[in-house]
Design a protein around this motif. Structure first.
Motif, PDB file in Angstrom:
ATOM      1  N   VAL A 102       0.835  -1.206   0.000  1.00 61.86           N
ATOM      2  CA  VAL A 102       0.000   0.000   0.000  1.00 61.86           C
ATOM      3  C   VAL A 102       0.871   1.258   0.000  1.00 61.86           C
ATOM      4  O   VAL A 102       0.595   2.239  -0.706  1.00 61.86           O
ATOM      5  N   LEU A 103       1.948   1.231   0.787  1.00 60.42           N
ATOM      6  CA  LEU A 103       2.838   2.387   0.894  1.00 60.42           C
ATOM      7  C   LEU A 103       3.587   2.664  -0.410  1.00 60.42           C
ATOM      8  O   LEU A 103       3.926   3.815  -0.702  1.00 60.42           O
ATOM      9  N   ALA A 104       3.804   1.616  -1.207  1.00 57.22           N
ATOM     10  CA  ALA A 104       4.629   1.751  -2.412  1.00 57.22           C
ATOM     11  C   ALA A 104       4.042   2.734  -3.421  1.00 57.22           C
ATOM     12  O   ALA A 104       4.797   3.401  -4.137  1.00 57.22           O
ATOM     13  N   GLY A 105       2.705   2.827  -3.502  1.00 57.56           N
ATOM     14  CA  GLY A 105       2.090   3.747  -4.461  1.00 57.56           C
ATOM     15  C   GLY A 105       2.467   5.197  -4.213  1.00 57.56           C
ATOM     16  O   GLY A 105       3.047   5.861  -5.094  1.00 57.56           O
ATOM     17  N   PRO A 106       2.164   5.739  -3.020  1.00 58.99           N
ATOM     18  CA  PRO A 106       2.553   7.128  -2.741  1.00 58.99           C
ATOM     19  C   PRO A 106       4.057   7.365  -2.810  1.00 58.99           C
ATOM     20  O   PRO A 106       4.496   8.418  -3.299  1.00 58.99           O
ATOM     21  N   LEU A 107       4.849   6.408  -2.337  1.00 56.48           N
ATOM     22  CA  LEU A 107       6.303   6.586  -2.384  1.00 56.48           C
ATOM     23  C   LEU A 107       6.809   6.639  -3.822  1.00 56.48           C
ATOM     24  O   LEU A 107       7.768   7.364  -4.117  1.00 56.48           O
ATOM     25  N   THR A 108       6.165   5.887  -4.718  1.00 62.10           N
ATOM     26  CA  THR A 108       6.554   5.935  -6.121  1.00 62.10           C
ATOM     27  C   THR A 108       6.270   7.312  -6.708  1.00 62.10           C
ATOM     28  O   THR A 108       7.051   7.834  -7.508  1.00 62.10           O
ATOM     29  N   ASN A 109       5.153   7.944  -6.311  1.00 63.05           N
ATOM     30  CA  ASN A 109       4.866   9.306  -6.761  1.00 63.05           C
ATOM     31  C   ASN A 109       5.939  10.268  -6.285  1.00 63.05           C
ATOM     32  O   ASN A 109       6.392  11.139  -7.047  1.00 63.05           O
ATOM     33  N   ILE A 110       6.341  10.137  -5.024  1.00 60.53           N
ATOM     34  CA  ILE A 110       7.370  11.026  -4.487  1.00 60.53           C
ATOM     35  C   ILE A 110       8.698  10.786  -5.184  1.00 60.53           C
ATOM     36  O   ILE A 110       9.433  11.734  -5.515  1.00 60.53           O
ATOM     37  N   LEU A 111       9.019   9.512  -5.443  1.00 63.40           N
ATOM     38  CA  LEU A 111      10.248   9.186  -6.173  1.00 63.40           C
ATOM     39  C   LEU A 111      10.187   9.746  -7.596  1.00 63.40           C
ATOM     40  O   LEU A 111      11.196  10.214  -8.129  1.00 63.40           O
ATOM     41  N   THR A 112       9.000   9.711  -8.215  1.00 66.95           N
ATOM     42  CA  THR A 112       8.837  10.294  -9.549  1.00 66.95           C
ATOM     43  C   THR A 112       9.157  11.780  -9.520  1.00 66.95           C
ATOM     44  O   THR A 112       9.791  12.315 -10.441  1.00 66.95           O
ATOM     45  N   CYS A 113       8.726  12.464  -8.451  1.00 69.52           N
ATOM     46  CA  CYS A 113       9.049  13.878  -8.297  1.00 69.52           C
ATOM     47  C   CYS A 113      10.554  14.089  -8.216  1.00 69.52           C
ATOM     48  O   CYS A 113      11.090  15.021  -8.817  1.00 69.52           O
TER      49      CYS A 113
ATOM     50  N   THR B  92      11.507  25.631 -24.998  1.00 70.15           N
ATOM     51  CA  THR B  92      12.347  25.232 -23.864  1.00 70.15           C
ATOM     52  C   THR B  92      11.708  25.640 -22.541  1.00 70.15           C
ATOM     53  O   THR B  92      11.658  24.850 -21.588  1.00 70.15           O
ATOM     54  N   ALA B  93      11.189  26.871 -22.494  1.00 66.53           N
ATOM     55  CA  ALA B  93      10.526  27.349 -21.277  1.00 66.53           C
ATOM     56  C   ALA B  93       9.265  26.543 -21.006  1.00 66.53           C
ATOM     57  O   ALA B  93       8.945  26.244 -19.853  1.00 66.53           O
ATOM     58  N   ALA B  94       8.548  26.160 -22.067  1.00 66.54           N
ATOM     59  CA  ALA B  94       7.322  25.366 -21.901  1.00 66.54           C
ATOM     60  C   ALA B  94       7.636  23.995 -21.340  1.00 66.54           C
ATOM     61  O   ALA B  94       6.927  23.482 -20.461  1.00 66.54           O
ATOM     62  N   VAL B  95       8.716  23.365 -21.820  1.00 63.43           N
ATOM     63  CA  VAL B  95       9.113  22.044 -21.319  1.00 63.43           C
ATOM     64  C   VAL B  95       9.506  22.126 -19.845  1.00 63.43           C
ATOM     65  O   VAL B  95       9.111  21.292 -19.026  1.00 63.43           O
ATOM     66  N   ASP B  96      10.299  23.136 -19.506  1.00 59.85           N
ATOM     67  CA  ASP B  96      10.720  23.328 -18.122  1.00 59.85           C
ATOM     68  C   ASP B  96       9.506  23.521 -17.213  1.00 59.85           C
ATOM     69  O   ASP B  96       9.411  22.926 -16.132  1.00 59.85           O
ATOM     70  N   LEU B  97       8.558  24.344 -17.653  1.00 61.16           N
ATOM     71  CA  LEU B  97       7.351  24.595 -16.866  1.00 61.16           C
ATOM     72  C   LEU B  97       6.508  23.331 -16.735  1.00 61.16           C
ATOM     73  O   LEU B  97       5.966  23.040 -15.670  1.00 61.16           O
ATOM     74  N   PHE B  98       6.402  22.570 -17.823  1.00 65.01           N
ATOM     75  CA  PHE B  98       5.642  21.318 -17.801  1.00 65.01           C
ATOM     76  C   PHE B  98       6.233  20.343 -16.787  1.00 65.01           C
ATOM     77  O   PHE B  98       5.512  19.743 -15.980  1.00 65.01           O
ATOM     78  N   LEU B  99       7.549  20.190 -16.801  1.00 60.95           N
ATOM     79  CA  LEU B  99       8.201  19.277 -15.855  1.00 60.95           C
ATOM     80  C   LEU B  99       7.994  19.743 -14.419  1.00 60.95           C
ATOM     81  O   LEU B  99       7.782  18.928 -13.517  1.00 60.95           O
ATOM     82  N   TRP B 100       8.030  21.066 -14.206  1.00 66.26           N
ATOM     83  CA  TRP B 100       7.820  21.588 -12.848  1.00 66.26           C
ATOM     84  C   TRP B 100       6.415  21.271 -12.358  1.00 66.26           C
ATOM     85  O   TRP B 100       6.228  20.821 -11.228  1.00 66.26           O
ATOM     86  N   PHE B 101       5.420  21.498 -13.210  1.00 64.02           N
ATOM     87  CA  PHE B 101       4.047  21.202 -12.812  1.00 64.02           C
ATOM     88  C   PHE B 101       3.859  19.705 -12.562  1.00 64.02           C
ATOM     89  O   PHE B 101       3.184  19.306 -11.619  1.00 64.02           O
ATOM     90  N   MET B 102       4.437  18.854 -13.409  1.00 64.24           N
ATOM     91  CA  MET B 102       4.302  17.411 -13.222  1.00 64.24           C
ATOM     92  C   MET B 102       4.979  16.972 -11.915  1.00 64.24           C
ATOM     93  O   MET B 102       4.470  16.100 -11.199  1.00 64.24           O
ATOM     94  N   ALA B 103       6.116  17.580 -11.591  1.00 66.71           N
ATOM     95  CA  ALA B 103       6.787  17.269 -10.332  1.00 66.71           C
ATOM     96  C   ALA B 103       5.917  17.679  -9.148  1.00 66.71           C
ATOM     97  O   ALA B 103       5.790  16.937  -8.164  1.00 66.71           O
ATOM     98  N   LEU B 104       5.303  18.859  -9.246  1.00 69.13           N
ATOM     99  CA  LEU B 104       4.431  19.335  -8.171  1.00 69.13           C
ATOM    100  C   LEU B 104       3.211  18.423  -8.017  1.00 69.13           C
ATOM    101  O   LEU B 104       2.826  18.073  -6.897  1.00 69.13           O
ATOM    102  N   ILE B 105       2.607  18.011  -9.140  1.00 68.55           N
ATOM    103  CA  ILE B 105       1.443  17.130  -9.079  1.00 68.55           C
ATOM    104  C   ILE B 105       1.843  15.763  -8.541  1.00 68.55           C
ATOM    105  O   ILE B 105       1.100  15.137  -7.763  1.00 68.55           O
ATOM    106  N   ALA B 106       3.027  15.279  -8.926  1.00 63.82           N
ATOM    107  CA  ALA B 106       3.498  13.972  -8.455  1.00 63.82           C
ATOM    108  C   ALA B 106       3.656  13.948  -6.934  1.00 63.82           C
ATOM    109  O   ALA B 106       3.168  13.037  -6.257  1.00 63.82           O
ATOM    110  N   VAL B 107       4.335  14.962  -6.385  1.00 67.65           N
ATOM    111  CA  VAL B 107       4.528  14.976  -4.939  1.00 67.65           C
ATOM    112  C   VAL B 107       3.198  15.230  -4.233  1.00 67.65           C
ATOM    113  O   VAL B 107       2.958  14.719  -3.125  1.00 67.65           O
TER     114      VAL B 107
END
Length: 381
Positions: A95-106, A301-316
């Motif tokens: 059960v714990l592995a799911g949330p931890l995988t999201n944090i690791l993805t971040c 380039t700025a769009a990619v950087d922003l996209f990765l930042w948002f995905m990291a924020l959503i992941a965590v």
């Protein structure tokens, strides 16, 4: 890039984050000897599936999320393959592995950003306020504000940044505000490098200074004063440091920690009443906001950087929220397993099932309410 492609990209990104959550459950389950009946990509009706030795891998119609279904997961113990027949510590890890995988993805996304784009290590508090959108029917449009105008002052008071705009609008007369802008100005950008540090300085040149009069600032939806524009906020001076592979890997962890603090601060504002339901967004609002923000960037380039930042924020965010000890969340399931460890016997399945069902219903109601709110907001309701 057309905004619709940004929307599709954000939907795909969020779907991948949900699938990685389920993948965490799956990989830990396989490692600890659990029987997994199905691993699905997407939700809803099944389009097709591939049968493995014991797991069916399926593709479903709705391209949002996925699921990992264990054998006998919601049943009383019937045989040794059932989820609930496994030792409590093994179920806890699964059960714990799911949330931890999201944090690791971040962490992984943070590493990619730091290695590929670097990190802002110094930023001037002074910003240039460049109008990007003028809301139709708003006081700014009525006064003649145009896209590309640089906001210089409000009621004769010079503005240094977006915070100063908010303060000046709040202090202005409800029916009379003088907005000073530069029209036709050009941005000049100068870059200087010093080792791994790159400093970018941005200034405004030329243009014609105009003073426009705005009235009727009351926003009927929020009950607050609004001039009804959106604007870019390039910093007057910004220094970015690029990292080696080793330092990027090291810095990815504190970067993830800082993003996690943003999540807790947002939740704290909701709990304390500093933010209301109106400030919350669901999947529709998130997709709309992220894609719209990406569409306003100056380069791919700025769009990619922003996209990765948002995905990291959503992941965590997915990782942290799923750890909350609430019914229907992984954190709620972990609480029941901890209680079982302490009591040395499980909570009756029917009682636990009812609690999770109530939690799931409440969660679905919240999701529907947020979706309706998002749609109304997107279409100006």
């Amino acid at each position: 890039m057309n905004t619709i492609w940004y929307i599709l990209l954000v939907i795909l990104g969020i779907s991948v984050l949900v699938i990685t959550h389920e993948l965490g459950h799956y990989l830990m389950g396989k490692a600890l000897g659990f029987t997994i009946v199905e691993f699905s990509v997407g939700l809803g009706p099944k389009l097709f599936g591939i049968k493995g030795k014991e797991t069916e891998f399926t593709l479903r119609a709705l391209p949002i999320g996925g699921s990992c279904r264990f054998y006998g997961e919601d049943q009383e113990v019937q045989d040794e393959r059932c989820f609930n027949s496994k030792p409590a510590w093994r179920r806890f890890l699964v059960v714990l592995a799911g949330p931890l995988t999201n944090i690791l993805t971040c962490v992984v996304l943070a590493f990619v950003m730091l290695l590929g784009f670097g990190e802002v290590v110094d930023r001037s508090s002074d910003e240039l306020l460049i109008v990007q959108e003028v809301v139709k029917g708003g006081p700014a449009e009525e006064a003649g504000v145009q896209v590309g105008d640089v906001i210089v002052a409000i009621d004769g008071k010079p503005l240094q940044n977006s915070d100063a705009v908010s303060e000046a609008v709040s202090a202005a007369d409800l029916h009379h505000l003088e907005l000073t802008v530069l029209r036709g100005a050009q941005l000049q950008t100068n870059e200087t490098k010093d080792g791994r540090l790159t400093t970018t300085e941005t200034a405004v040149q030329g243009g014609t200074e105009l003073t426009l009069t705005l009235g009727d600032l009351l926003d009927q939806e929020t009950g607050e004063k609004r001039i009804k524009v959106t604007y870019a906020r390039p910093s007057v001076r910004e220094t970015v440091e690029t990292y080696s592979v080793g330092k990027a890997a090291y810095m990815a962890f504190p970067y993830t920690w800082d993003l996690g603090k943003l999540v807790y601060q947002s939740i704290g504002m909701i709990v304390t009443g500093k933010a209301s339901f109106r400030d919350m967004t669901g999947i529709v609002g998130t997709v709309d906001f992220v894609s719209d923000t990406m569409a306003q960037t100056k380069s791919a380039t700025a769009a990619v950087d922003l996209f990765l930042w948002f995905m990291a924020l959503i992941a965590v965010n997915l990782g942290i929220v799923n750890l909350f000890p609430l019914p229907a969340f992984d954190g709620g399931r972990l609480i029941f397993i901890i209680i079982e460890m302490i009591r040395r016997k499980p909570v009756p399945p029917e009682k636990e099932g009812v609690i999770h069902l109530v939690g799931m219903v409440l969660l679905l109601v919240l999701m529907v309410a947020l979706t309706v709110s998002d749609i109304m907001r997107c279409f100006g309701g």
